[in-house]
Design an enzyme around this catalytic site. Structure first.
Site, PDB file in Angstrom:
ATOM      1  N   THR A 104       0.590  -1.318   0.210  1.00 17.42           N
ATOM      2  CA  THR A 104       0.058   0.028  -0.029  1.00 17.42           C
ATOM      3  C   THR A 104       0.645   1.794  -0.011  1.00 17.42           C
ATOM      4  OG1 THR A 104       0.037   0.416   2.169  1.00 17.42           O
ATOM      5  CG2 THR A 104      -1.918  -1.396   1.379  1.00 17.42           C
ATOM      6  N   TRP A 105       2.036   1.125   0.255  1.00 13.68           N
ATOM      7  CA  TRP A 105       3.071   2.970   0.119  1.00 13.68           C
ATOM      8  C   TRP A 105       2.363   3.689  -1.568  1.00 13.68           C
ATOM      9  CZ3 TRP A 105       9.015   3.124  -1.223  1.00 13.68           C
ATOM     10  CH2 TRP A 105       9.651   4.475  -1.103  1.00 13.68           C
ATOM     11  N   GLN A 141      10.932  -8.475   6.639  1.00 13.47           N
ATOM     12  CA  GLN A 141       9.958  -8.019   5.529  1.00 13.47           C
ATOM     13  C   GLN A 141      11.561  -6.993   4.539  1.00 13.47           C
ATOM     14  OE1 GLN A 141       7.561  -4.129   4.013  1.00 13.47           O
ATOM     15  NE2 GLN A 141       5.596  -6.423   4.953  1.00 13.47           N
ATOM     16  N   TYR A 180       9.193  -6.940  -0.893  1.00 19.04           N
ATOM     17  CA  TYR A 180       9.192  -5.983  -0.683  1.00 19.04           C
ATOM     18  C   TYR A 180       9.527  -4.675  -2.122  1.00 19.04           C
ATOM     19  CZ  TYR A 180      12.378  -2.682   1.485  1.00 19.04           C
ATOM     20  OH  TYR A 180      13.635  -1.771   2.103  1.00 19.04           O
ATOM     21  N   ASP A 196      -0.226  -5.148   3.099  1.00 17.80           N
ATOM     22  CA  ASP A 196       1.030  -4.964   4.041  1.00 17.80           C
ATOM     23  C   ASP A 196       0.641  -2.922   4.238  1.00 17.80           C
ATOM     24  OD1 ASP A 196       3.549  -5.092   4.560  1.00 17.80           O
ATOM     25  OD2 ASP A 196       3.794  -3.218   3.397  1.00 17.80           O
ATOM     26  N   TYR A 204       3.397   5.367   5.581  1.00 15.32           N
ATOM     27  CA  TYR A 204       2.625   5.659   4.462  1.00 15.32           C
ATOM     28  C   TYR A 204       1.490   6.730   4.374  1.00 15.32           C
ATOM     29  CZ  TYR A 204       4.624   0.620   3.699  1.00 15.32           C
ATOM     30  OH  TYR A 204       6.137   0.024   3.370  1.00 15.32           O
TER      31      TYR A 204
HETATM   32  N1  LIG Z   1       9.567  -2.579   4.283  1.00 14.39           N
HETATM   33  C1  LIG Z   1       9.683  -1.247   4.039  1.00 14.39           C
HETATM   34  O1  LIG Z   1      10.677  -1.128   4.266  1.00 14.39           O
HETATM   35  C2  LIG Z   1       9.328  -0.928   2.719  1.00 14.39           C
HETATM   36  C3  LIG Z   1       9.924  -0.826   2.166  1.00 14.39           C
HETATM   37  C4  LIG Z   1       8.978  -0.639   0.636  1.00 14.39           C
HETATM   38  C5  LIG Z   1       8.091  -1.244   0.304  1.00 14.39           C
HETATM   39  N2  LIG Z   1       7.231  -1.747   0.757  1.00 14.39           N
HETATM   40  C6  LIG Z   1       5.742  -2.450   0.753  1.00 14.39           C
HETATM   41  O2  LIG Z   1       6.101  -3.288  -0.413  1.00 14.39           O
HETATM   42  C7  LIG Z   1       5.232  -3.077  -1.666  1.00 14.39           C
HETATM   43  C8  LIG Z   1       5.739  -3.193  -2.503  1.00 14.39           C
HETATM   44  O3  LIG Z   1       6.850  -2.827  -2.626  1.00 14.39           O
HETATM   45  P1  LIG Z   1       6.849  -1.077  -3.865  1.00 14.39           P
HETATM   46  O4  LIG Z   1       5.506  -0.830  -3.793  1.00 14.39           O
HETATM   47  O5  LIG Z   1       7.126  -0.298  -3.517  1.00 14.39           O
HETATM   48  O6  LIG Z   1       6.507  -1.394  -5.652  1.00 14.39           O
HETATM   49  P2  LIG Z   1       7.129  -2.472  -5.845  1.00 14.39           P
HETATM   50  O7  LIG Z   1       5.687  -3.416  -5.575  1.00 14.39           O
HETATM   51  O8  LIG Z   1       7.873  -3.037  -6.978  1.00 14.39           O
HETATM   52  O9  LIG Z   1       6.153  -1.659  -7.285  1.00 14.39           O
HETATM   53  C9  LIG Z   1       4.874  -0.784  -7.750  1.00 14.39           C
HETATM   54  C10 LIG Z   1       4.614   0.107  -8.898  1.00 14.39           C
HETATM   55  O10 LIG Z   1       4.577  -1.360  -9.926  1.00 14.39           O
HETATM   56  C11 LIG Z   1       3.400  -0.988 -10.471  1.00 14.39           C
HETATM   57  N3  LIG Z   1       2.528  -2.549 -10.899  1.00 14.39           N
HETATM   58  C12 LIG Z   1       1.737  -2.360  -9.752  1.00 14.39           C
HETATM   59  N4  LIG Z   1       1.262  -3.669 -10.965  1.00 14.39           N
HETATM   60  C13 LIG Z   1       1.289  -3.729 -11.904  1.00 14.39           C
HETATM   61  C14 LIG Z   1       1.594  -4.710 -13.164  1.00 14.39           C
HETATM   62  N5  LIG Z   1       0.644  -5.591 -12.974  1.00 14.39           N
HETATM   63  N6  LIG Z   1       1.939  -4.191 -14.326  1.00 14.39           N
HETATM   64  C15 LIG Z   1       2.588  -2.685 -14.520  1.00 14.39           C
HETATM   65  N7  LIG Z   1       2.956  -2.289 -13.878  1.00 14.39           N
HETATM   66  C16 LIG Z   1       2.409  -2.457 -12.341  1.00 14.39           C
HETATM   67  C17 LIG Z   1       2.605  -0.095  -9.618  1.00 14.39           C
HETATM   68  O11 LIG Z   1       1.868   1.193 -10.652  1.00 14.39           O
HETATM   69  P3  LIG Z   1      -0.080   1.834 -10.241  1.00 14.39           P
HETATM   70  O12 LIG Z   1       0.203   1.827  -8.643  1.00 14.39           O
HETATM   71  O13 LIG Z   1      -0.534   2.027 -11.470  1.00 14.39           O
HETATM   72  O14 LIG Z   1      -0.736  -0.003  -9.935  1.00 14.39           O
HETATM   73  C18 LIG Z   1       3.820   0.941  -8.817  1.00 14.39           C
HETATM   74  O15 LIG Z   1       4.255   1.973  -9.506  1.00 14.39           O
HETATM   75  C19 LIG Z   1       4.416  -1.661  -0.864  1.00 14.39           C
HETATM   76  O16 LIG Z   1       3.438  -0.585  -1.516  1.00 14.39           O
HETATM   77  C20 LIG Z   1       4.905  -1.519   0.834  1.00 14.39           C
HETATM   78  O17 LIG Z   1       3.907  -2.038   0.778  1.00 14.39           O
HETATM   79  C21 LIG Z   1       7.998  -2.028   2.690  1.00 14.39           C
END
Ligand SMILES: NC(=O)c1ccc[n+]([C@@H]2O[C@H](COP(=O)([O-])OP(=O)(O)OC[C@H]3O[C@@H](n4cnc5c(N)ncnc54)[C@H](OP(=O)(O)O)[C@@H]3O)[C@@H](O)[C@H]2O)c1
Length: 285
Positions: free
Chosen positions: A20-21, A165, A193, A49, A54
């Protein structure tokens, strides 16, 4: 590839959840984000998550709105506490605020967002107290490298940690050198992530231009993003938590549950994006 994983406490989850970031940052996207999360839940992606960080709580509010129509027991809600709040002074209030924003009485898992300066034993004691109070069912950590995990597991009740994570994707495989093996040996699943390289445009471009990646995606008739997700979901003891802000992206991600990469394909990916030959510091976003 669809896999069900068990946390050390026996709770089971699918190896694909929803991040959900960046949700909640722009009110004009709110309905779309809620629809995306609900599409995911309807398709079995019940692990959500989030974190107090966020959008300063607004992502949790979006998730809270999204989950309203569902039975609480059908969901697996994860949130995270800022390291500066992860002690006796602020953690109980932080947790209470996350619960309020999510509209629930209990989190399934509460994580320390990254290692901080509050003594880890104090954080663990607070996690255990939150468990006793029925505010969280379990706890874990995030962005912990090997030494931090070793310290954690040596603490009183440290063995109750359920997950770490960390950042992991095809072009960032440093955890495969030692951390992943250490966690597997201790039966602690990873939540991966940025599985589809959400935050690193240069690396993303490199992967998207890779002939091996293009070839394998074409063989399966899937997008490169789907291939990236398939790669993470095929790892042992790993739950991918991509963030998708639209219904279409969620469906595309859900479809990856049916994709299995062959050993030959995995070998090609290893060649194009090898595991580093020695330990590198844990990367963080
Ligand atoms: N613990 C930590 O420190 C930490 C750090 C970073 C992230 N996180 C968690 O991990 C999650 C995932 O990481 P993230 O959000 O940074 O990166 P990610 O999931 O690798 O990438 C998200 C991006 O991918 C795009 N996307 C999603 N599905 C797609 C598809 N089928 N085709 C094309 N593009 C697609 C999304 O666009 P749209 O929004 O337009 O769909 C968004 O721009 C976060 O949301 C958060 O919950 C945790």
């Amino acid at each position: 590839m669809k896999q069900r994983l068990s946390f050390p406490n026996g709770r089971q989850v699918l190896n694909l959840g929803q991040g959900t970031w960046r949700m909640g940052e722009d009110d004009s996207n709110r309905m779309k984000e809620i629809e995306a999360l609900r599409t995911g839940i309807d398709n079995g992606l019940t692990l959500i998550d989030s974190a107090e960080m966020y959008a300063e709580g607004k992502a949790e509010s979006v998730a809270g709105e999204a989950i309203k129509p569902y039975k609480r027991d059908d969901l697996f809600l994860v949130s995270k506490v800022y390291p500066t709040n992860a002690g006796e002074e602020h953690m109980f209030e932080s947790c209470e605020n996350s619960l309020k924003r999510l509209g629930v009485n209990e989190l399934d898992m509460y994580l320390l967002h990254w290692p901080g300066h509050i003594p880890l034993q104090e954080t663990v004691d607070c996690f255990e107290e939150l468990k006793r109070q029925g505010k969280i069912r379990a706890w874990g950590v995030s962005n912990f490298d090997l030494e931090e995990m070793q310290e954690l597991l040596s603490l009183n009740n440290g063995e109750n940690c359920q997950t770490n994570q960390v950042l992991y994707h095809l072009a960032s495989r440093g955890i495969e050198v030692v951390l992943h093996d250490y966690l597997k040996a201790n039966n602690i699943p990873i939540m991966a992530y940025c599985p589809i390289i959400g935050q690193e445009p240069d690396l993303k471009e490199k992967v998207h231009n890779s002939p091996a990646v293009k070839q394998i995606a074409a063989q399966h008739n899937i997008s490169i993003v789907q291939l990236l997700l398939a790669f993470v979901m095929q790892q042992e003891q790993m739950i991918a938590i991509p963030k998708a802000g639209s219904k279409d992206h969620v469906i595309q991600n859900r479809d990856v549950l049916d994709i299995k990469l062959s050993n030959e394909e995995l070998a090609l990916l290893d060649e194009a994006f090898p595991v580093p030959d020695k330990r590198v510091p844990l990367r963080m976003q």
